[in-house]
Design a protein around this motif. Sequence first.
Motif, PDB file in Angstrom:
ATOM      1  N   GLU A 192      55.766  35.521  49.594  1.00 56.80           N
ATOM      2  CA  GLU A 192      55.676  34.245  48.898  1.00 56.80           C
ATOM      3  C   GLU A 192      54.542  34.219  47.885  1.00 56.80           C
ATOM      4  N   ASP A 193      53.582  35.137  48.019  1.00 58.87           N
ATOM      5  CA  ASP A 193      52.470  35.175  47.071  1.00 58.87           C
ATOM      6  C   ASP A 193      52.938  35.432  45.643  1.00 58.87           C
ATOM      7  N   LEU A 194      54.129  35.982  45.474  1.00 57.45           N
ATOM      8  CA  LEU A 194      54.652  36.177  44.124  1.00 57.45           C
ATOM      9  C   LEU A 194      54.847  34.847  43.412  1.00 57.45           C
ATOM     10  N   PHE A 195      55.006  33.775  44.164  1.00 60.52           N
ATOM     11  CA  PHE A 195      55.184  32.460  43.557  1.00 60.52           C
ATOM     12  C   PHE A 195      53.855  31.812  43.196  1.00 60.52           C
ATOM     13  N   HIS A 196      52.762  32.324  43.716  1.00 56.09           N
ATOM     14  CA  HIS A 196      51.526  31.555  43.751  1.00 56.09           C
ATOM     15  C   HIS A 196      50.390  32.048  42.872  1.00 56.09           C
ATOM     16  N   TRP A 197      50.419  33.288  42.368  1.00 54.94           N
ATOM     17  CA  TRP A 197      49.182  33.815  41.781  1.00 54.94           C
ATOM     18  C   TRP A 197      48.765  33.094  40.524  1.00 54.94           C
ATOM     19  N   SER A 198      49.661  32.865  39.564  1.00 54.34           N
ATOM     20  CA  SER A 198      49.264  32.408  38.235  1.00 54.34           C
ATOM     21  C   SER A 198      48.535  31.077  38.278  1.00 54.34           C
ATOM     22  N   GLY A 199      47.361  31.048  37.638  1.00 54.67           N
ATOM     23  CA  GLY A 199      46.643  29.790  37.474  1.00 54.67           C
ATOM     24  C   GLY A 199      46.027  29.236  38.733  1.00 54.67           C
ATOM     25  N   THR A 226      41.777  28.935  43.236  1.00 54.96           N
ATOM     26  CA  THR A 226      41.301  29.029  44.616  1.00 54.96           C
ATOM     27  C   THR A 226      41.572  30.420  45.178  1.00 54.96           C
ATOM     28  N   ARG A 227      42.637  31.052  44.777  1.00 56.26           N
ATOM     29  CA  ARG A 227      42.923  32.412  45.255  1.00 56.26           C
ATOM     30  C   ARG A 227      41.934  33.392  44.662  1.00 56.26           C
ATOM     31  N   GLU A 228      41.642  33.226  43.399  1.00 53.64           N
ATOM     32  CA  GLU A 228      40.658  34.095  42.755  1.00 53.64           C
ATOM     33  C   GLU A 228      39.311  33.995  43.458  1.00 53.64           C
ATOM     34  N   ASP A 229      38.923  32.784  43.851  1.00 49.37           N
ATOM     35  CA  ASP A 229      37.635  32.577  44.505  1.00 49.37           C
ATOM     36  C   ASP A 229      37.562  33.224  45.884  1.00 49.37           C
ATOM     37  N   LYS A 230      38.708  33.516  46.499  1.00 42.24           N
ATOM     38  CA  LYS A 230      38.712  34.134  47.828  1.00 42.24           C
ATOM     39  C   LYS A 230      38.435  35.631  47.777  1.00 42.24           C
ATOM     40  N   LEU A 231      38.522  36.227  46.591  1.00 44.87           N
ATOM     41  CA  LEU A 231      38.317  37.667  46.480  1.00 44.87           C
ATOM     42  C   LEU A 231      36.843  38.010  46.683  1.00 44.87           C
ATOM     43  N   ILE A 232      36.568  38.938  47.595  1.00 50.04           N
ATOM     44  CA  ILE A 232      35.223  39.436  47.824  1.00 50.04           C
ATOM     45  C   ILE A 232      34.961  40.652  46.939  1.00 50.04           C
ATOM     46  N   SER A 233      35.956  41.504  46.811  1.00 41.97           N
ATOM     47  CA  SER A 233      35.827  42.668  45.951  1.00 41.97           C
ATOM     48  C   SER A 233      37.191  43.043  45.409  1.00 41.97           C
ATOM     49  N   GLY A 234      37.183  43.799  44.325  1.00 40.70           N
ATOM     50  CA  GLY A 234      38.416  44.295  43.737  1.00 40.70           C
ATOM     51  C   GLY A 234      38.080  45.395  42.748  1.00 40.70           C
ATOM     52  N   VAL A 276      34.052  42.000  42.033  1.00 42.68           N
ATOM     53  CA  VAL A 276      35.447  42.022  41.620  1.00 42.68           C
ATOM     54  C   VAL A 276      35.467  42.511  40.175  1.00 42.68           C
ATOM     55  N   GLU A 277      35.945  43.721  39.979  1.00 40.29           N
ATOM     56  CA  GLU A 277      35.943  44.281  38.635  1.00 40.29           C
ATOM     57  C   GLU A 277      36.813  43.451  37.700  1.00 40.29           C
ATOM     58  N   GLU A 278      36.323  43.269  36.495  1.00 45.14           N
ATOM     59  CA  GLU A 278      37.032  42.444  35.523  1.00 45.14           C
ATOM     60  C   GLU A 278      38.418  42.997  35.228  1.00 45.14           C
ATOM     61  N   ASP A 279      38.547  44.315  35.121  1.00 41.36           N
ATOM     62  CA  ASP A 279      39.855  44.907  34.808  1.00 41.36           C
ATOM     63  C   ASP A 279      40.856  44.667  35.933  1.00 41.36           C
ATOM     64  N   ARG A 283      39.706  42.918  48.493  1.00 35.07           N
ATOM     65  CA  ARG A 283      39.264  42.509  49.828  1.00 35.07           C
ATOM     66  C   ARG A 283      39.024  41.015  49.835  1.00 35.07           C
ATOM     67  N   GLU A 284      39.496  40.369  50.902  1.00 38.91           N
ATOM     68  CA  GLU A 284      39.179  38.987  51.201  1.00 38.91           C
ATOM     69  C   GLU A 284      38.511  38.944  52.571  1.00 38.91           C
ATOM     70  N   LYS A 285      38.152  37.767  53.032  1.00 40.50           N
ATOM     71  CA  LYS A 285      37.367  37.667  54.259  1.00 40.50           C
ATOM     72  C   LYS A 285      38.061  38.342  55.443  1.00 40.50           C
ATOM     73  N   ASP A 286      39.353  38.094  55.621  1.00 39.79           N
ATOM     74  CA  ASP A 286      40.054  38.558  56.808  1.00 39.79           C
ATOM     75  C   ASP A 286      41.081  39.648  56.529  1.00 39.79           C
ATOM     76  N   MET A 287      41.164  40.110  55.284  1.00 40.78           N
ATOM     77  CA  MET A 287      42.167  41.128  55.005  1.00 40.78           C
ATOM     78  C   MET A 287      41.797  41.965  53.793  1.00 40.78           C
ATOM     79  N   ASP A 288      42.311  43.188  53.799  1.00 40.89           N
ATOM     80  CA  ASP A 288      42.300  44.061  52.635  1.00 40.89           C
ATOM     81  C   ASP A 288      43.725  44.149  52.117  1.00 40.89           C
TER      82      ASP A 288
END
Length: 264
Positions: free
Chosen positions: A159-166, A169-177, A47-50, A196-201
């Motif tokens: 609904e993900d617009l409500f959830h990203w900040s802070g 657990t969502r960050e940990d689901k990322l396999i690549s970026g 997962v690229e830092e940028d 990419r996550e386990k079941d979706m891009d």
Amino acid sequence: MRTTPAIVSSIAFLLAGPVLAQQTPAPSAAPAAAAPAAGAELPPQEVEEDALKALKRMGAYLDTLKTFGITANTTIDVVTNDGQRLQLDGVTNYKVRRPNGFVIDMKSDIKKRTFFYDGKTFTVSAPELKYYATVDAPATNAATLDAIYDKYGIALPLEDLFHWSGDKTREDKLISGFVVGPATIDGVETQHYAFREKDMDWQIWIQQGAKPLPKKLVIIDRTDPTGPTYVARLNWVENPTYTQQDFAFTPASDAKPIKFMAAR
């Protein structure tokens, strides 16, 4: 992010994709490797830092908006029993007040639904069917979204617009970026990112400059070999003035109340 199947099912009332672009064949000297099976475990990737910083910056900016409105023009894939993929279009309009109010009005080729949260109750209205259902709700948007998903299996559009900040657990689901590069969406200069996550891009286009608003979102379900896809192009109104009445639900005189069914 909810899993894509949850998004697709909730949108096949619309939220949640498009027919994928034709792929260029791999050169004969370097044949492409077989794609991983749907839902298979993927090898660790980077997962690229940028790319991660861009998501966090976007989430932090969205958190500064006390109110906002969105018009989302959407396309979702529906796959027939014999594997033919069809596109259905829709428009979803949002009114959001932080921390405790939203209205999501969804009109698609197959369904019309409106979702109300006034800080105390959550209501789903099906105006054409003349039914509605109301339940008590928690005190915040995020808690309400979690509660209706956990209890009733309802995943609301974007609904993900409500959830990203802070949300670590969502960050940990990322396999690549990674950063794809600059792109123009509806005349707006954006930066394009792919994850990419386990079941979706999924891909996101974030406005460049001081207002990093998401302008386009693509989600591809990797649990289905046909890869059904959801696409949303977003137009924003920042900090509009809303009153409590904007989030109140008043049933039509001929509408009938029904009860929510608990998710299995």
